[in-house]
Design a protein around this motif. Structure first.
Motif, PDB file in Angstrom:
ATOM      1  N   GLY A   1     -82.174   6.197 -60.340  1.00  0.00           N
ATOM      2  CA  GLY A   1     -81.363   7.436 -60.545  1.00  0.00           C
ATOM      3  C   GLY A   1     -82.144   8.737 -59.932  1.00  0.00           C
ATOM      4  N   VAL A   2     -83.547   8.826 -60.091  1.00  0.00           N
ATOM      5  CA  VAL A   2     -84.458   9.704 -59.668  1.00  0.00           C
ATOM      6  C   VAL A   2     -84.279   9.604 -57.953  1.00  0.00           C
ATOM      7  CG1 VAL A   2     -86.722  10.522 -59.599  1.00  0.00           C
ATOM      8  CG2 VAL A   2     -85.789  10.299 -61.677  1.00  0.00           C
ATOM      9  N   VAL A   3     -84.738   8.203 -57.663  1.00  0.00           N
ATOM     10  CA  VAL A   3     -84.592   8.006 -56.219  1.00  0.00           C
ATOM     11  C   VAL A   3     -83.441   8.478 -55.643  1.00  0.00           C
ATOM     12  CG1 VAL A   3     -85.102   6.440 -54.482  1.00  0.00           C
ATOM     13  CG2 VAL A   3     -86.301   6.253 -56.750  1.00  0.00           C
ATOM     14  N   HIS A   4     -82.354   8.015 -56.142  1.00  0.00           N
ATOM     15  CA  HIS A   4     -80.998   8.129 -55.502  1.00  0.00           C
ATOM     16  C   HIS A   4     -80.763   9.869 -55.422  1.00  0.00           C
ATOM     17  CE1 HIS A   4     -76.611   8.221 -55.247  1.00  0.00           C
ATOM     18  NE2 HIS A   4     -76.862   7.218 -54.754  1.00  0.00           N
ATOM     19  N   LYS A   5     -81.235  10.637 -56.310  1.00  0.00           N
ATOM     20  CA  LYS A   5     -80.922  12.159 -56.323  1.00  0.00           C
ATOM     21  C   LYS A   5     -81.832  12.667 -55.082  1.00  0.00           C
ATOM     22  CE  LYS A   5     -78.664  15.778 -57.601  1.00  0.00           C
ATOM     23  NZ  LYS A   5     -77.263  15.899 -57.224  1.00  0.00           N
ATOM     24  N   ALA A   6     -83.031  12.166 -55.339  1.00  0.00           N
ATOM     25  CA  ALA A   6     -84.000  12.668 -54.456  1.00  0.00           C
ATOM     26  C   ALA A   6     -83.740  12.146 -52.865  1.00  0.00           C
ATOM     27  CB  ALA A   6     -85.358  12.236 -54.714  1.00  0.00           C
ATOM     28  N   ALA A   7     -83.151  11.169 -52.612  1.00  0.00           N
ATOM     29  CA  ALA A   7     -82.693  10.521 -51.378  1.00  0.00           C
ATOM     30  C   ALA A   7     -81.542  11.587 -50.702  1.00  0.00           C
ATOM     31  CB  ALA A   7     -82.167   9.308 -51.261  1.00  0.00           C
ATOM     32  N   CYS A   8     -80.783  12.073 -51.667  1.00  0.00           N
ATOM     33  CA  CYS A   8     -79.523  12.708 -51.311  1.00  0.00           C
ATOM     34  C   CYS A   8     -79.970  14.219 -50.880  1.00  0.00           C
ATOM     35  CB  CYS A   8     -78.613  12.907 -52.577  1.00  0.00           C
ATOM     36  SG  CYS A   8     -77.187  13.929 -52.403  1.00  0.00           S
ATOM     37  N   LEU A   9     -80.962  14.588 -51.478  1.00  0.00           N
ATOM     38  CA  LEU A   9     -81.438  16.268 -51.291  1.00  0.00           C
ATOM     39  C   LEU A   9     -82.706  16.115 -50.053  1.00  0.00           C
ATOM     40  CD1 LEU A   9     -81.368  17.615 -54.834  1.00  0.00           C
ATOM     41  CD2 LEU A   9     -79.546  17.899 -53.023  1.00  0.00           C
ATOM     42  N   ALA A  10     -83.218  14.928 -49.778  1.00  0.00           N
ATOM     43  CA  ALA A  10     -84.560  14.962 -49.174  1.00  0.00           C
ATOM     44  C   ALA A  10     -84.433  15.837 -47.689  1.00  0.00           C
ATOM     45  CB  ALA A  10     -84.931  13.580 -48.917  1.00  0.00           C
ATOM     46  N   LYS A  11     -83.307  15.735 -47.164  1.00  0.00           N
ATOM     47  CA  LYS A  11     -83.453  16.317 -45.687  1.00  0.00           C
ATOM     48  C   LYS A  11     -82.830  17.866 -45.627  1.00  0.00           C
ATOM     49  CE  LYS A  11     -85.416  12.802 -44.430  1.00  0.00           C
ATOM     50  NZ  LYS A  11     -86.971  12.729 -44.111  1.00  0.00           N
ATOM     51  N   THR A  12     -82.356  18.128 -46.900  1.00  0.00           N
ATOM     52  CA  THR A  12     -81.686  19.405 -46.865  1.00  0.00           C
ATOM     53  C   THR A  12     -82.505  20.621 -46.509  1.00  0.00           C
ATOM     54  OG1 THR A  12     -82.118  19.554 -49.265  1.00  0.00           O
ATOM     55  CG2 THR A  12     -79.820  18.849 -48.613  1.00  0.00           C
ATOM     56  N   ASP A  13     -83.969  20.516 -46.757  1.00  0.00           N
ATOM     57  CA  ASP A  13     -84.751  21.523 -46.346  1.00  0.00           C
ATOM     58  C   ASP A  13     -84.935  21.838 -44.910  1.00  0.00           C
ATOM     59  OD1 ASP A  13     -86.603  19.620 -45.539  1.00  0.00           O
ATOM     60  OD2 ASP A  13     -88.066  20.222 -46.885  1.00  0.00           O
ATOM     61  N   LEU A  14     -84.275  20.895 -43.960  1.00  0.00           N
ATOM     62  CA  LEU A  14     -84.313  21.138 -42.646  1.00  0.00           C
ATOM     63  C   LEU A  14     -83.515  22.306 -42.262  1.00  0.00           C
ATOM     64  CD1 LEU A  14     -84.150  17.483 -41.455  1.00  0.00           C
ATOM     65  CD2 LEU A  14     -86.167  18.996 -41.374  1.00  0.00           C
ATOM     66  N   THR A  15     -82.425  22.593 -43.241  1.00  0.00           N
ATOM     67  CA  THR A  15     -81.498  23.882 -43.043  1.00  0.00           C
ATOM     68  C   THR A  15     -82.081  25.124 -43.615  1.00  0.00           C
ATOM     69  OG1 THR A  15     -80.550  23.530 -45.054  1.00  0.00           O
ATOM     70  CG2 THR A  15     -79.652  22.191 -43.078  1.00  0.00           C
ATOM     71  N   THR A  16     -83.360  25.360 -44.009  1.00  0.00           N
ATOM     72  CA  THR A  16     -83.896  26.464 -44.763  1.00  0.00           C
ATOM     73  C   THR A  16     -84.679  27.321 -43.786  1.00  0.00           C
ATOM     74  OG1 THR A  16     -85.792  25.273 -45.405  1.00  0.00           O
ATOM     75  CG2 THR A  16     -84.171  25.249 -47.028  1.00  0.00           C
TER      76      THR A  16
END
Lengths: 370, 721
Positions: free
Chosen positions: B387-402
């Motif tokens: 569950g932790v891996v799944h959620k982290a994978a989902c958000l992993a690349k979002t910081d590229l938009t910051t």
């Protein structure tokens, strides 16, 4: 008024350490005047800012076109430089949509170019013995212009104040001779000299009679705010694209016509009678061809692209492609310009023996260098 | 004998390039002197600053020694006809610079030939150096160079002066239009400018010192001293050691000093990673910390001047840092307006790779790959939190938009982790879970280099592996694998990261299976349409990862190449197992050798011999170990070998299953005596084809059964290895 508000807000950014005040720092306009005087005294032509939107002083024809070809040239000018994506509605004390560069081109660079540059800092009122100055590697490249060079960012007490570049290529053309380009960031330097933490607090002018002070914010804040609104929120994406395409098409059409001029010139036999009625010598046809207009269209494309980019209308995938389109225009203009410059000096090579031509050319270069 | 000095004076050389170029120049001068028979006494001395590369050679001979050579000419029978010299003799005499009458004769196995002694006068060192050095200087390697005079003359930056002297005499060389002289330059600001060098050698260094220019080592010492001294102003503080930063500032200065600056405490609310990145990467400042390692609101900056009596430089640097921190804080605050979970959809407009789609596409694939990888780990009975891996994978690349990552790209992943730590990721999510997710995102790019650590937790390891495997699989499928020195997507580094992460976390993930799954996530997608035809995905990946594993075992774990080859020949899919096997083989080899036991190396030699026999046997290719028939054995020694093989194979298999590879190896090299006896008494290549084939089959069986841990025939048994 606006500036008053901003100044109050920017107390937050103000230095809390003691200010080891520099005696009588120059106002913004004095800074410009001092630098211009310095470079004028060293033989530079003082140009006026180019009257089209450009992202940097490099894009003005006084740099982009002048560095091409063999003719020596020395020029200095202030160039207001627009970068729509850098706009911050006038809220960020360090970032501007439009900043001012003082651009110096020395073609070819004299041997003492670095020393000259350091002298210019002295002219601004910076005593180098009291500061820390470093030349740190920073090579400059502009993908949209097909231009790049080798150089440094000049660091003064940890602040980048100048980009110093030895141009190697421009518009995809290898340069010979090369040029040195000095780009002073005027706002940064002025803020440093006046020891203010916000660009908007920079004293632009001080009335010598009344002592009334006009600040950067008084002069430019509205510009920053409104243009940020336009670039980020209101620019009509569809129409901007249309402008882009129109300018691109016209620029391309001009370049094509110029290319045809070159092509048709050779194979077509000119009969003696015919020659007189036609527009004249092919060389002069070339000379009057408006490549400068083609370049302006290319600059417009570049700026329109920047607006679209700021507006978020260009996806990352498209981005590379659009940059390549603008570069295509810039490279096309540069190549044509080099050709046109050759045509301008009469085609001696066709009529005179090689050696004599060599001699004469050398003389020309020498005399124009002086 | 005179000392020689060469100084190439330039405009500021990029800090990162100085050390390597200086080494190159020194080697070139040293080689030149040797080549020209002008050897200097001792090693050459280097001196460099941002504005000069210099080499001093002590006691260089003023001239080459004269050289006497005996050269051989044409055959005597050709050179003389009827006692008279022919044109051949004249030509040879002319070449040798002697009269025909002075020509000698030598007898060689091929007959009699003409010979002549020629003496070439040694040339003056000054002449040779003036002639050859410009070429050597021009050949110094620069990662990026330029031209300023003629396009054919290239150097890192314009050369402005050259000093070349033998003692007090100028060596008249010219480089890129600059004539060598005796005049150097001092510090840009602190010195009057030109510096007369009285003579080559120590006087040069002294002359520069008096004009505020120090050599590299002295500058480093001075900076360290000054950093220590400046830090003492704050009780209990220490500056953060940073080797590469120190190297950079050493190479940015000629006369360094250090200034201590401070910033407002309120900026310490920003994450340390951001503060340190701004200070170190952007401003080249050293950070200060207290005894507990906590960041202090101070920094140290290294100046290229002799101090800051009025505090102007400190003030200026503090101003710049304040602006930078304000920017970072502004970005941080702006970014919070849109939490990471909102940004997942934004990834649709961020291209990952033009044919592999957007970062959104990548996120979807990596999520699936993570789930499958978690299953592999759980199937092996190891703990992981899918569950932790799944959620982290989902958000992993979002910081590229910051904004923060756009400004500080080197902080990608880290920023995502930091934001996840403080944001609401899902309603009602326990804080512990959120922290675990944040850490997983934070660690996703680890290890960034051979020195960097792997992700701290298994969840981070899974995400890191899946993310990299997705990139590598996509690139290989497109036919864009690295070739030679070309590796624009740093796939090798990423693969090294996968290997190390699997090894250090001891993960039960087979490489073939991992990439089969990674490939599976592309199935049916847009990207698949772009995949190259005729690419052997599995084979090229297998070869690629075998190299990476080899690199890991050799370069990072330090195993000898033959051990690595032997181990990988027996299997290179299970990283953890390969590492364990390499460890055991290495251990057994070292321990048997140090105890003087011949068994291990002897058995390796036996295996090599067996391999040779099998390769050379005419029927070698057609024999299967399964065709072995025990009833055809007749000789006692072969019966004995077979018996021992059965027994030892059973023992060793049991131990291998228990992962006791050292123990298992004992049963392998325990075969040695029996094999020796066998070879001493049994002729494998018997005349009877049936018997011969059966013996070959026996040997083949032996190889097969005992090469599970390693292919021992790869171990170097002769000499040192």
């Amino acid at each position: 008024m606006a500036c008053q508000k901003l100044a109050a807000k920017s107390n937050f950014f103000r230095s809390n350490s003691m200010n080891p005040a520099k005696p009588n720092p120059p106002t913004f306009q004095e800074l410009v005047l001092r630098l211009q005087t310095f470079w004028a005294e060293r033989g530079c032509v003082l140009q006026q800012p180019y009257d089209l939107e450009v992202g940097a002083g490099t894009m003005a024809p006084e740099t982009f076109l002048r560095v091409l070809g063999p003719k020596p040239y020395k020029v200095a000018y202030v160039q207001p430089s627009r970068r729509p994506a850098d706009g911050r509605y006038g809220e960020n004390p360090n970032r501007l949509y439009k900043h001012m560069q003082l651009q110096v081109i020395l073609k070819p660079p004299p041997e003492s170019v670095q020393e000259l540059y350091l002298e210019s800092l002295g002219a601004m009122g910076i005593d180098l013995r009291q500061h820390d100055i470093k030349f740190e590697e920073d090579n400059w490249e502009s993908p949209t212009l097909g231009a790049w060079g080798i150089g440094w960012q000049v660091m003064l007490d940890g602040l980048e104040i100048t980009q110093f570049t030895y141009f190697q290529q421009c518009g995809g053309v290898d340069l010979f001779p090369i040029s040195a380009e000095l780009t002073y960031g005027l706002e940064r330097i002025a803020a440093f000299l006046q020891d203010v933490d916000s660009i908007y607090d920079i004293v632009w002018a001080r009335d010598p009679e009344t002592g009334h002070v006009t600040r950067y914010g008084d002069v430019r804040l509205a510009d920053e705010l409104q243009m940020s609104v336009y670039n980020f929120e209101m620019a009509d994406v569809e129409k901007t694209w249309k402008h882009f395409e129109l300018c691109e098409a016209e620029c391309k059409a001009l370049l094509e016509q110029y290319a045809n001029l070159t092509k048709s010139q050779n194979p077509r036999p000119v009969s003696p009678n015919d020659g007189e009625t036609r527009t004249g010598h092919p060389a002069s046809e070339k000379n009057r061809f408006p490549l400068l207009a083609a370049y302006e269209l290319c600059l417009k494309c570049s700026h329109l692209f920047n607006i679209l980019d700021a507006r978020g209308a260009i996806s990352v995938t498209e981005r590379v492609g659009v940059i390549a389109r603008v570069r295509g225009l810039a490279v096309g203009v540069a190549k044509a310009w080099v050709d046109q410059q050759k045509a301008e000096s009469p085609p001696e090579a066709d009529t005179e023996p090689d050696k004599a031509v060599g001699e004469k050319r050398r003389l020309q270069v020498v005399s124009s260098a002086r | 004998m005179p000392d020689f000095l060469l100084e190439i004076g330039t405009e500021e050389i990029p800090a990162r390039m100085i050390a390597a170029a200086q080494e190159d120049l020194q080697r070139r001068l040293s080689d030149l002197l040797k080549r020209e028979r002008l050897p200097a006494a001792g090693t050459l001395v280097s001196f460099d600053t941002p504005r000069r590369l210099s080499v001093i050679a002590r006691e260089v001979p003023a001239s080459q020694p004269d050289l006497t050579e005996q050269i051989t000419g044409p055959a005597a029978s050709v050179a003389f006809k009827n006692g008279q010299p022919t044109p051949a003799a004249h030509a040879f005499a002319k070449k040798a610079g002697v009269d025909v009458s002075q020509l000698e004769r030598v007898t060689t196995p091929k007959g009699e030939y003409l010979s002549a002694k020629i003496t070439s006068k040694g040339r003056r060192a000054a002449e040779i150096l003036a002639e050859s050095l410009p070429r050597e200087i021009a050949s110094v390697y620069w990662p990026k160079n330029m031209y300023w005079r003629k396009p054919s003359e290239r150097f890192v930056r314009p050369v402005r002066w050259v000093v070349a002297m033998l003692d007090d005499q100028v060596v008249p060389l010219e480089f890129d239009g600059v004539r060598a002289g005796k005049e150097s330059r001092g510090h840009r600001i602190l010195s009057g400018g030109k510096v007369a060098i009285p003579r080559a050698g120590g006087a040069y260094v002294e002359a520069l010192r008096s004009e505020k220019v120090l050599g590299r080592r002295e500058r480093e010492q001075q900076i360290r001293r000054d950093l220590d001294a400046a830090t003492r102003a704050i009780p209990g503080a220490r500056w953060r050691e940073d080797k590469s930063l120190l190297e950079t500032v050493v190479n940015l200065t000629e006369w360094p000093s250090v200034v201590l600056g401070s910033f407002d405490r309120e900026y310490l609310q920003l994450p340390e990673e951001v503060l340190v990145t701004v200070m170190r990467d952007h401003q080249k400042y050293f950070a200060l910390e207290d005894a507990k390692g906590k960041l202090l609101p101070n920094f140290l900056t290294v100046l290229n001047t002799d101090g800051d009596p009025q505090g102007l430089i400190r003030h200026g640097n503090e101003r710049v840092l304040r602006a930078r921190f304000n920017d970072a804080r502004f970005f941080w605050q702006t970014d919070q307006k849109h939490p990471l979970r909102e940004r997942v959809a934004w990834l649709k407009s961020v291209t990952f790779q033009k044919d592999l789609g957007s970062y959104y596409d990548k996120t979807m694939r990596v999520q699936r790959l993570c789930s499958w990888t978690c299953e592999l780990i759980r199937d092996a009975g190891l703990p992981v939190r899918p569950g932790v891996v799944h959620k982290a994978a989902c958000l992993a690349k979002t910081d590229l938009t910051t904004e923060l990552v756009k400004e500080f790209t080197e902080l990608q992943g880290i920023v995502g982790g930091l934001y996840a730590r403080v944001q609401d990721l899902d309603h009602g999510m326990p804080d512990e879970t959120r922290q675990a997710i944040a850490q997983t995102i934070y660690d996703q790019y680890k290890p960034q280099s051979a020195e960097d650590s792997v992700p701290h937790k298994v969840e981070g390891a899974v995400l890191s592996i899946a993310d990299k495997a997705d990139t590598i699989a996509g690139m290989f499928a497109l036919g864009l694998q690295p070739t030679g020195s070309k590796d624009p997507f740093a796939l090798r580094r990423q693969a090294n990261g996968i290997v190390r992460t699997i090894a250090e976390h001891k993960l039960p993930i087979g490489l073939a299976r991992l990439f089969e799954l990674a490939r599976e996530t592309y199935r049916g997608g847009e990207a698949e349409k772009k995949f190259a035809r005729g690419v052997d995905f599995e084979d090229s990946l297998r070869a690629f990862f075998r190299e990476r594993l080899e690199f890991y075992l050799k370069e990072q774990l330090g195993y000898k190449y033959d051990v690595v080859n032997a181990v990988l020949a027996a299997g290179a899919d299970d990283v953890v197992d390969a590492v364990a096997r390499a460890k055991a083989v290495n251990e057994v080899r070292i321990s048997t050798q140090s105890q003087g036991l011949p068994g291990f190396l002897a058995v390796c030699r036996d295996f090599k011999r067996i391999k040779n026999i099998l390769e050379k046997a005419p029927e070698g290719g057609s024999i299967e170990p399964s065709s072995f028939r025990p009833e055809l054995l007749r000789d006692n020694y072969e019966l004995e070998l077979h018996k021992r093989m059965q027994f030892n194979a059973k023992k060793s298999t049991e131990l291998i299953e228990a992962k006791d590879y050292v123990g298992a190896l004992g049963w392998v090299y325990g075969l040695n005596d029996t094999i020796t006896q066998f070879f001493d008494h049994v002729l494998v290549m018997d005349e009877d084809p049936e018997i011969r084939k059966n013996r070959l089959a026996l040997l083949m069986k032996l190889l097969k059964e005992f090469s599970v841990i390693a292919d021992f025939s790869e171990i170097v048994t002769e000499g040192k290895s």
